[in-house]
Design a protein around this motif. Structure first.
Motif, PDB file in Angstrom:
ATOM      1  N   ALA A 411     -54.429  54.925 -32.914  1.00 58.08           N
ATOM      2  CA  ALA A 411     -53.842  54.848 -34.258  1.00 58.08           C
ATOM      3  C   ALA A 411     -54.469  55.907 -35.163  1.00 58.08           C
ATOM      4  CB  ALA A 411     -54.037  53.451 -34.833  1.00 58.08           C
ATOM      5  N   LYS A 413     -56.084  58.561 -34.110  1.00 58.87           N
ATOM      6  CA  LYS A 413     -55.834  59.902 -33.548  1.00 58.87           C
ATOM      7  C   LYS A 413     -54.450  60.417 -33.942  1.00 58.87           C
ATOM      8  CE  LYS A 413     -55.524  60.363 -28.962  1.00 58.87           C
ATOM      9  NZ  LYS A 413     -55.985  60.539 -27.580  1.00 58.87           N
ATOM     10  N   ASP A 445     -50.187  51.735 -37.663  1.00 57.84           N
ATOM     11  CA  ASP A 445     -50.582  52.986 -38.318  1.00 57.84           C
ATOM     12  C   ASP A 445     -49.379  53.613 -39.006  1.00 57.84           C
ATOM     13  OD1 ASP A 445     -49.130  54.869 -36.543  1.00 57.84           O
ATOM     14  OD2 ASP A 445     -50.521  54.136 -35.005  1.00 57.84           O
ATOM     15  N   ILE A 448     -47.527  59.446 -36.377  1.00 55.08           N
ATOM     16  CA  ILE A 448     -46.364  60.229 -35.926  1.00 55.08           C
ATOM     17  C   ILE A 448     -45.295  59.375 -35.237  1.00 55.08           C
ATOM     18  CG2 ILE A 448     -47.648  62.404 -35.655  1.00 55.08           C
ATOM     19  CD1 ILE A 448     -47.739  61.803 -32.630  1.00 55.08           C
ATOM     20  N   GLY A 449     -45.649  58.186 -34.815  1.00 59.09           N
ATOM     21  CA  GLY A 449     -44.680  57.313 -34.147  1.00 59.09           C
ATOM     22  C   GLY A 449     -44.362  57.800 -32.739  1.00 59.09           C
ATOM     23  N   ILE A 450     -43.523  57.016 -32.064  1.00 63.78           N
ATOM     24  CA  ILE A 450     -43.208  57.344 -30.657  1.00 63.78           C
ATOM     25  C   ILE A 450     -41.691  57.264 -30.475  1.00 63.78           C
ATOM     26  CG2 ILE A 450     -43.642  56.690 -28.252  1.00 63.78           C
ATOM     27  CD1 ILE A 450     -46.042  55.028 -29.432  1.00 63.78           C
ATOM     28  N   LEU A 458     -45.170  54.985 -21.472  1.00 65.15           N
ATOM     29  CA  LEU A 458     -46.518  55.258 -21.972  1.00 65.15           C
ATOM     30  C   LEU A 458     -47.580  54.394 -21.304  1.00 65.15           C
ATOM     31  CD1 LEU A 458     -45.947  55.772 -25.774  1.00 65.15           C
ATOM     32  CD2 LEU A 458     -46.295  57.466 -24.001  1.00 65.15           C
ATOM     33  N   GLN A 464     -48.188  60.848 -21.476  1.00 67.29           N
ATOM     34  CA  GLN A 464     -48.264  61.073 -22.918  1.00 67.29           C
ATOM     35  C   GLN A 464     -46.852  61.282 -23.429  1.00 67.29           C
ATOM     36  OE1 GLN A 464     -51.176  64.272 -22.869  1.00 67.29           O
ATOM     37  NE2 GLN A 464     -52.715  62.794 -23.522  1.00 67.29           N
ATOM     38  N   ALA A 465     -46.670  60.991 -24.725  1.00 66.77           N
ATOM     39  CA  ALA A 465     -45.326  61.001 -25.292  1.00 66.77           C
ATOM     40  C   ALA A 465     -44.645  62.349 -25.076  1.00 66.77           C
ATOM     41  CB  ALA A 465     -45.402  60.673 -26.766  1.00 66.77           C
ATOM     42  N   GLY A 475     -56.797  63.807 -25.004  1.00 76.97           N
ATOM     43  CA  GLY A 475     -56.488  62.516 -24.384  1.00 76.97           C
ATOM     44  C   GLY A 475     -56.073  62.703 -22.946  1.00 76.97           C
ATOM     45  N   LEU A 478     -54.595  57.633 -20.297  1.00 77.04           N
ATOM     46  CA  LEU A 478     -55.048  56.469 -19.516  1.00 77.04           C
ATOM     47  C   LEU A 478     -55.227  55.222 -20.372  1.00 77.04           C
ATOM     48  CD1 LEU A 478     -57.723  58.037 -17.167  1.00 77.04           C
ATOM     49  CD2 LEU A 478     -55.592  56.964 -16.497  1.00 77.04           C
ATOM     50  N   LEU A 480     -53.539  53.517 -22.746  1.00 78.65           N
ATOM     51  CA  LEU A 480     -52.538  52.446 -22.830  1.00 78.65           C
ATOM     52  C   LEU A 480     -52.363  51.767 -21.474  1.00 78.65           C
ATOM     53  CD1 LEU A 480     -49.735  53.808 -25.171  1.00 78.65           C
ATOM     54  CD2 LEU A 480     -51.563  52.202 -25.675  1.00 78.65           C
ATOM     55  N   SER A 504     -46.491  53.341 -35.942  1.00 76.81           N
ATOM     56  CA  SER A 504     -46.342  52.451 -34.792  1.00 76.81           C
ATOM     57  C   SER A 504     -47.118  51.160 -35.022  1.00 76.81           C
ATOM     58  CB  SER A 504     -46.925  53.102 -33.534  1.00 76.81           C
ATOM     59  OG  SER A 504     -46.552  54.446 -33.457  1.00 76.81           O
ATOM     60  N   PHE A 506     -48.723  48.203 -32.470  1.00 78.40           N
ATOM     61  CA  PHE A 506     -48.977  47.669 -31.129  1.00 78.40           C
ATOM     62  C   PHE A 506     -49.384  46.217 -31.295  1.00 78.40           C
ATOM     63  CE2 PHE A 506     -49.129  51.333 -28.218  1.00 78.40           C
ATOM     64  CZ  PHE A 506     -48.958  52.354 -29.148  1.00 78.40           C
ATOM     65  N   LYS A 690     -62.003  56.555 -27.019  1.00 82.37           N
ATOM     66  CA  LYS A 690     -61.286  57.790 -26.791  1.00 82.37           C
ATOM     67  C   LYS A 690     -60.681  58.254 -28.097  1.00 82.37           C
ATOM     68  CE  LYS A 690     -57.955  56.369 -24.158  1.00 82.37           C
ATOM     69  NZ  LYS A 690     -57.396  56.948 -25.293  1.00 82.37           N
TER      70      LYS A 690
HETATM   71  P1  ADP Z   1     -54.136  59.216 -24.644  1.00 80.06           P
HETATM   72  O1  ADP Z   1     -54.257  58.708 -26.021  1.00 80.06           O
HETATM   73  O2  ADP Z   1     -55.415  59.475 -23.981  1.00 80.06           O
HETATM   74  O3  ADP Z   1     -53.173  60.345 -24.511  1.00 80.06           O
HETATM   75  P2  ADP Z   1     -52.960  56.678 -24.149  1.00 80.06           P
HETATM   76  O4  ADP Z   1     -52.560  56.025 -22.892  1.00 80.06           O
HETATM   77  O5  ADP Z   1     -53.876  55.957 -25.021  1.00 80.06           O
HETATM   78  O6  ADP Z   1     -53.529  58.076 -23.742  1.00 80.06           O
HETATM   79  O7  ADP Z   1     -51.665  57.003 -24.915  1.00 80.06           O
HETATM   80  C1  ADP Z   1     -50.590  57.582 -24.252  1.00 80.06           C
HETATM   81  C2  ADP Z   1     -49.685  58.262 -25.213  1.00 80.06           C
HETATM   82  O8  ADP Z   1     -49.036  57.316 -26.038  1.00 80.06           O
HETATM   83  C3  ADP Z   1     -50.379  59.161 -26.180  1.00 80.06           C
HETATM   84  O9  ADP Z   1     -50.606  60.423 -25.595  1.00 80.06           O
HETATM   85  C4  ADP Z   1     -49.357  59.247 -27.281  1.00 80.06           C
HETATM   86  O10 ADP Z   1     -48.337  60.152 -26.949  1.00 80.06           O
HETATM   87  C5  ADP Z   1     -48.774  57.880 -27.316  1.00 80.06           C
HETATM   88  N1  ADP Z   1     -49.411  57.024 -28.319  1.00 80.06           N
HETATM   89  C6  ADP Z   1     -50.327  56.064 -28.105  1.00 80.06           C
HETATM   90  N2  ADP Z   1     -50.673  55.466 -29.273  1.00 80.06           N
HETATM   91  C7  ADP Z   1     -49.946  56.059 -30.237  1.00 80.06           C
HETATM   92  C8  ADP Z   1     -49.839  55.881 -31.670  1.00 80.06           C
HETATM   93  N3  ADP Z   1     -50.555  54.969 -32.320  1.00 80.06           N
HETATM   94  N4  ADP Z   1     -48.985  56.672 -32.336  1.00 80.06           N
HETATM   95  C9  ADP Z   1     -48.247  57.585 -31.669  1.00 80.06           C
HETATM   96  N5  ADP Z   1     -48.299  57.820 -30.351  1.00 80.06           N
HETATM   97  C10 ADP Z   1     -49.140  57.060 -29.628  1.00 80.06           C
END
Ligand code: ADP
Length: 693
Positions: A411, A413, A445, A448-450, A458, A464-465, A475, A478, A480, A504, A506, A690
């Protein structure tokens, strides 16, 4: 032997019996009714004929009696009277002259009879007749009177005799008719029915075709023969079905046997594959353990040396560079921990803790870590914990913290400005167990959202997105995957609600249970900023890696302890042997504690421990702390089994080592210096943190 009972009805239930009984009863009733009707008719005709007979008799004696009266001839009158008395029904005769003088009078006693009542009731009892007598010659002149009394008892007796014989005849006739009818019914209906029912009752259910229903010739074409034909058709069709069933059954048995065979083959194949997979998994685990060990060992050196450098007086520029080296090494450690975690979860080796812990204290520790990162990016960090959540709960606090740090770290990051929030509330759920406690952790948070299309992916490792993201944000993809697996391992669920460009949320739903005891808020260790040594120790450091040996020596010496070194297990055992013999107390003093590496040439740490524990005297009890880059859970278990007192993973977290020494020495060798305002995170151990960017 088939049970005969159900197929042989009781006599009273048999149709033949019922039919005969009913025919006999009906015939008797009819016979009785006919007899009563005939008797009724007879009684009237008997009465009429009695009167007529008496009148005819009187008519016959009319003239002789008239003449006797006319001539006043008593003798003739007497003869006439005697003549009348001959007639059985007349019991009294009197002949008078015209002046009512009696010329002759005859009478007899009433006959006694059991049927007198019938004579009285049905025939009106004794009948009196009085007629005027006139001679044919002188019909104008009344000659006299004839008085007669007649008794109907004789006619009644005749009537009774007749009626009784008629009754007997009627009854006999009815019985004969009943017997003949019963016989006809029996032959025509009951017997063929009995045969059909008997044949059906004893038909073999497995061979219905063996049973043929038949009727006697006399029944051909009637309803019973239709019944038999229909029964035969049914038996044929059942027989066909039985044959079909038998065929299907044998086919089924064949198929089942084939299937069984296939299952056996498949099971054997699967067992082979399973063994292969197990072996592959084992080699994967071993590979990971070795890899982790091999990477951690130099990292221990890098981290230790960085720490040592940072303790020196460095130029600002050099200090920054060393700090970067340390930071990069820490990130590398996080990745290794993550990969190890993931492989442990996937191999089903992750063991969850079930311990009572202070919930708010754990959340506070987590927030302390995130707080600094949020501050660095000027993000607002909001934490809301519902009052409904009990102070202490039971579960795995380390893993819960790991999930939250992953989510909160992400969140922070992926949010450039705005707010990151953590809300924890109790989920209202109706379960049978009052101790069940479902908690909802919501990490939101304004980042940037997903994009919706990749949300599900994910949770797969290394995803990664957007590949450009990995360029912009650090990152591994890993976090999530680990969070989802950990959540599910604990019996919970995790889901994402996200709008691109807006942020986003969670949501993690976790089942915990209420704690048995209340745990006090105790977060002292994370708040220690330094430790003061109260009891200097003599420590034997055993490690084959020269740099690591040096680093541990420096750390321990910096904390006021005296350090002796050994390059492998053999040397360590030798040192302790010499120390316990007291031969060279200056070169081989008796140590208070051994810090023992695990993988070493000649004699490994566990082997050395076994040898030490087998020594004689107090030396065998010396506390031994394993220091290893091998953090696999199963291996750690082995260390304890061979007698090691505790375990600290490499790269070494100094504070953790100091605290572990306190613990194995059973006293506060190192006293924590506390500062509530300065939260301290620990490097290298605990949940993976992380956070990049
Ligand atoms: P990492 O953060 O190490 O890349 P994660 O498994 O924690 O790996 O997250 C995977 C991906 O999910 C991230 O690279 C990002 O693209 C997306 N993501 C996770 N949390 C968020 C968030 N809070 N807001 C936006 N994108 C997110």
């Amino acid at each position: 032997m088939r049970d005969k009972q159900p197929f042989e009805p009781k006599i009273s239930k048999r149709i033949a019996f019922k039919l005969s009984r009913n025919v006999v009863l009906v015939s008797l009733l009819i016979g009785l009714l006919i007899s009563v009707f005939l008797a009724y008719r007879d009684i009237h005709s008997t009465q009429r004929s009695f009167n007529q007979t008496v009148k005819q008799v009187i008519q016959t004696v009319n003239q002789p009696a008239a003449r006797a009266a006319y001539n006043l001839n008593a003798d003739l009158a007497g003869e006439v009277a005697d003549g009348l008395m001959e007639y059985k029904s007349i019991i009294s005769v009197t002949i008078h002259d015209d002046l009512h003088n009696t010329l002759a009078s005859k009478s007899q006693d009433l006959k006694s009879s059991p049927y007198r009542w019938l004579a009285e009731d049905a025939f009106g009892g004794l009948q009196s007749y009085e007629i005027e007598l006139r001679t044919v010659d002188d019909a104008e002149v009344k000659a006299g009177y004839l008085q007669i009394i007649a008794d109907p008892i004789v006619a009644v007796s005749d009537f009774i005799d007749r009626t009784i014989s008629e009754f007997i005849f009627n009854i006999l006739r009815s019985l004969i008719v009943a017997a003949i009818l019963s016989l006809i019914f029996y032959r025509l209906l009951v017997q063929p029915l009995q045969n059909i029912s008997h044949d059906l009752a004893y038909a073999d259910p497995d061979n219905p075709e063996g049973t043929r229903l038949s009727v006697p010739k006399s029944n051909i074409g009637d309803e019973l023969s239709i019944l038999a034909d229909s029964g035969n058709r049914l038996l044929n069709s059942i027989s066909k079905r039985v044959k079909e069933r038998d065929t299907a059954e044998s086919e089924l048995i064949n198929a089942a046997e084939m299937l069984e065979q296939r299952i056996k083959e498949r099971t054997a194949e699967l067992a082979k594959q399973y063994e292969a997979a197990q072996a592959a998994n084992k080699s994967k685990q071993e590979f990971l353990a070795t890899m982790s060990h091999e990477i951690r060992t130099p990292m221990t050196a890098v981290m230790g040396l960085s720490d040592m450098l940072l303790d020196d007086d460095l130029k600002l520029e050099t200090r920054e560079k060393v700090e970067k080296i340390k930071g990069a090494t820490q990130s590398l450690l996080v990745i290794i921990n993550d990969i190890l975690d993931l492989s442990k979860i996937d191999a089903g080796q992750l063991k969850l803790e079930h311990t009572d812990f202070n919930f708010r204290s754990e959340i506070k520790k987590t927030i302390e870590i995130i707080e600094r990162l949020a501050e660095d990016k000027s993000l607002e960090l909001v934490v809301k914990i519902s009052d409904e959540i009990p102070v202490s709960v039971n579960g795995d606090p380390t893993r819960i913290r790991q999930i939250l740090i992953n989510l909160l770290g992400n969140a922070v990051k992926f949010t450039a400005k705005g707010t990151v929030s953590l809300e924890v509330e109790k989920q209202m759920i109706s379960t049978a167990d009052v101790n069940d406690l479902w908690l909802i952790f919501r990490v939101s948070d304004t980042g940037i959202g997903i994009a919706p299309n990749i949300i599900e992916e994910l949770f797969s490792p290394f995803t990664q997105a957007d590949t450009s993201i990995s360029r912009r944000y650090e990152g591994t993809g890993l976090g999530l995957a680990i969070s989802k697996r950990l959540t599910e391992h604990m019996g919970g669920t995790i889901n994402i609600n996200s709008t691109e460009g807006k942020g986003s949320t969670f949501e993690v739903h976790l089942p915990l249970i209420a704690a048995k005891s209340e745990i006090k808020d105790a977060n002292i260790p994370t708040q220690a900023t330094s430790y003061e040594t109260q009891y200097p120790l003599t420590i034997l450091v055993v490690d084959d890696n020269q740099i690591n040996r040096r680093i541990i020596q420096v750390i321990m010496e910096k904390n006021g302890h005296k350090v002796f070194l050994a390059v492998n297990g053999l040397e360590a055992v030798d040192h302790l042997n010499k120390a316990s013999s007291g031969s060279h107390p200056d070169r081989f003093p008796l140590p208070d504690l051994v810090l023992m590496d695990i993988r070493m040439p000649e004699m490994s740490g566990p082997e050395a421990t076994i040898a030490i524990r087998a020594m004689e005297g107090a030396i065998a009890q010396i506390p031994i702390i394993a220091l290893t880059a091998d953090a696999m859970e199963d291996h750690v278990k082995e260390y304890y089994e061979v007698g090691m007192s505790s375990f600290v993973p490499k790269p070494i977290d100094t504070f953790k080592l100091l605290r572990t020494i306190n613990q194995v020495m059973g006293k506060e060798v190192h006293k924590a210096v506390l500062s509530p305002d300065a939260p301290q995170t620990e490097n290298g151990s605990g949940p993976s943190l992380k956070v990049g960017g």
